[in-house]
Design an enzyme around this catalytic site. Structure first.
Site, PDB file in Angstrom:
ATOM      1  N   GLY A  26       0.718  -1.211   0.114  1.00  8.74           N
ATOM      2  CA  GLY A  26      -0.001  -0.053  -0.197  1.00  8.74           C
ATOM      3  C   GLY A  26       0.919   1.300  -0.134  1.00  8.74           C
ATOM      4  CG  ASN A 116       5.082   4.437 -14.153  1.00  5.57           C
ATOM      5  OD1 ASN A 116       4.188   3.623 -13.651  1.00  5.57           O
ATOM      6  ND2 ASN A 116       4.495   5.694 -14.238  1.00  5.57           N
ATOM      7  CD  GLU A 180       5.418   9.523 -11.475  1.00  4.76           C
ATOM      8  OE1 GLU A 180       4.957   8.233 -11.325  1.00  4.76           O
ATOM      9  OE2 GLU A 180       6.305   9.926 -10.624  1.00  4.76           O
ATOM     10  NE  ARG A 223       1.652   8.984  -8.103  1.00  3.01           N
ATOM     11  CZ  ARG A 223       1.512   7.612  -8.016  1.00  3.01           C
ATOM     12  NH1 ARG A 223       2.199   7.150  -8.805  1.00  3.01           N
ATOM     13  NH2 ARG A 223       0.866   7.257  -7.061  1.00  3.01           N
ATOM     14  CG  HIS A 259       0.736   7.441 -13.618  1.00  9.00           C
ATOM     15  ND1 HIS A 259       0.919   6.190 -13.239  1.00  9.00           N
ATOM     16  CD2 HIS A 259       1.521   8.418 -13.210  1.00  9.00           C
ATOM     17  CE1 HIS A 259       2.166   6.261 -12.503  1.00  9.00           C
ATOM     18  NE2 HIS A 259       2.324   7.649 -12.638  1.00  9.00           N
ATOM     19  CG  ASN A 372       0.670  -3.749  -5.478  1.00 13.33           C
ATOM     20  OD1 ASN A 372      -0.007  -3.383  -4.442  1.00 13.33           O
ATOM     21  ND2 ASN A 372       1.646  -4.493  -5.342  1.00 13.33           N
ATOM     22  CB  CYS A 378       0.389   0.101 -15.300  1.00 16.43           C
ATOM     23  SG  CYS A 378      -0.667   1.110 -14.846  1.00 16.43           S
TER      24      CYS A 378
END
Length: 455
Positions: A26, A116, A180, A223, A259, A372, A378
């Site tokens: 987390g 990323n 990112e 971010r 994102h 997650n 991703c």
């Protein structure tokens, strides 16, 4: 010298292998899935096999598929830099007792989300006709800030030939240049070999006068900065006519869209996005239309069809959008999209039945990653490569049946079936990981890239 032609350029999806220390700690502020699953027991073996199976199925369907290795974890060197001393066993034990969150951070397997890893400009867009790479600094969270050095070595090991590939330094790891990577970058074009327009999406502006109408999120941090996106574009030699800088909607960030790739996905001339993706939706689309040589095909999903809650929970927009030779597109969605009635209905009745190139949906089980906070998009870094550039790759990183079998066997040999956060202090886990990674670099034939291999 670049020898790319429109016909021989392919998009290669380089997926990150889920690492041996995959766990649910987390750690990611603003990532709803990550925060809500913190403390649960994970299965590194299941996660790695799910990722490999997704890669294999896309390869079997005719898409070019590559592999990127995970990071060295636990990062005991980072703990030593923070003042822990003694043997590796003593460092792990002390960190577990005094700073368990630091231990969890240095064990994170977040490098599986290679969107990323960095930002890529293909050779057909760069002034020197080489493929350009900038690793993301990921400075917004400590567990990801640990990644860029190894990421840079991995990218330079694979994309080594200086005739075809150019590598740039990581941006300064300060809040002003928070970067990112490709999670906030999309290249839109006609054919892959044709010139493209680069859509950079940012959450906040660090310097100067804030642009008219801009505002920042109130609940979760933004971010990506405008300054970081502009710096990467400069590094890669991209011009004003090749770039669009758009602000992500701050309300989307506050809803858990950390994102841009959680709320929009583009490929070729198609931009699939949620109504709440961009603060200035109309202005963003207008600028893209003005700069693209091929007509933009926007596919807008209104909030009435998919709520922000459903978008974040299902990761509909974190799907992979893949181009087919006949001009159609395939959408690769996580299984969670089937679990949300409004999302699945939108896919069937609005996307597949709509006036757009999306003609097929593929459902993939990537639950270990999803818990997650990372979906199919991703897990991959997109790199458009010509035939000559693909031939210039170093190592055994383009997926084949033989490589898939070898990687599956490797996972089954080295990975644990279950891992609880308390297991991260186990020094045997650290040893197991080093043995596995050393074998992996030999299997992939990329040479030494990890700190423990470099001395």
């Amino acid at each position: 010298m670049n020898t790319a032609t429109i016909s021989n350029v392919q998009e290669v999806n380089f997926d990150g292998l889920v690492g041996p220390t995959h766990n649910y700690s987390g750690l990611a502020m603003g990532n709803v899935a990550s925060m809500s699953h913190g403390g649960l027991v994970s299965s590194p073996k299941e996660g790695a096999l799910q990722g490999l199976l997704k890669m294999k199925s896309l390869m079997d369907a005719g898409y070019a598929q590559g592999v990127l290795p995970p990071q060295q974890r636990p990062d005991i060197g980072a703990l030593r830099d923070l003042g822990f001393s003694g043997s590796n066993r003593e460092v792990l034990a002390c960190a577990a007792k005094e700073a368990p969150q630091l231990l969890r951070a240095v064990c994170s397997a977040s490098s599986m989300w290679t969107a990323n890893a960095g930002t890529i400009t293909p050779s057909m867009d760069s002034p020197d006709t080489r493929v350009h790479f900038t690793p993301a600094n990921l400075q917004s969270s400590f567990h990801r800030y640990l990644e860029p050095q190894t990421t840079g070595r991995v990218l330079q090991a694979i994309f080594r030939d200086e005739r075809h590939f150019a590598h740039h330094p990581v941006l300064p790891a300060t809040p002003a240049f928070s970067d990112e990577g490709a999670a906030n970058h999309t290249r839109l074009c006609g054919e892959y070999g044709e010139p493209g327009v680069h859509l950079f999406v940012y959450g906040r502006q660090a310097f100067g006068d804030v642009r008219s109408g801009e505002r920042e999120p109130k609940r979760y941090p933004a971010r990506q900065t405008l300054e970081a996106s502009q710096a990467v574009a400069r590094q890669h030699g991209l011009t004003v006519s090749q770039t669009v800088f758009a602000q992500q909607h701050p309300d989307a960030i506050d809803a858990g869209v950390f994102h841009n790739d959680v709320i929009a996905v583009g490929n070729g001339p198609v931009l699939l996005y949620h109504e709440m993706a961009f603060l200035d939706e109309e202005g963003t689309l207008e600028e893209l239309r003005a700069k693209m040589a091929t007509p933009l095909i926007p596919v807008r999903v209104p909030v009435e069809a998919v709520s922000m809650e459903d978008a974040v929970a299902s990761y509909l927009f974190n799907s992979q959008l893949l181009s087919n030779p006949d001009g159609t597109m395939t959408l690769v969605v996580p299984g969670e999209c089937q679990e949300r009635e409004a999302v699945w209905r939108t896919i069937q009745d609005y996307l597949l039945a709509g006036n757009n190139p999306i003609s097929e949906v593929m459902v993939k089980d990537v639950k270990q990653s999803m818990r997650n906070g990372g979906g199919p998009a991703c897990l991959r870094l997109r790199v458009a490569l010509s035939e000559a550039e693909r031939a210039a790759l170093t190592g055994r990183v383009l997926l084949t049946d033989a490589l898939y079998d070898d990687l599956t066997a490797w996972v089954n040999r080295h990975y644990r079936d279950r891992l609880a956060p308390d297991d991260l202090a186990d020094p045997q886990l650290a040893e197991e990981s080093l043995v596995a990674l050393d074998e992996l670099t030999q299997l992939l034939k990329i040479g030494p890239v990890y700190p423990f291999q470099l001395g």
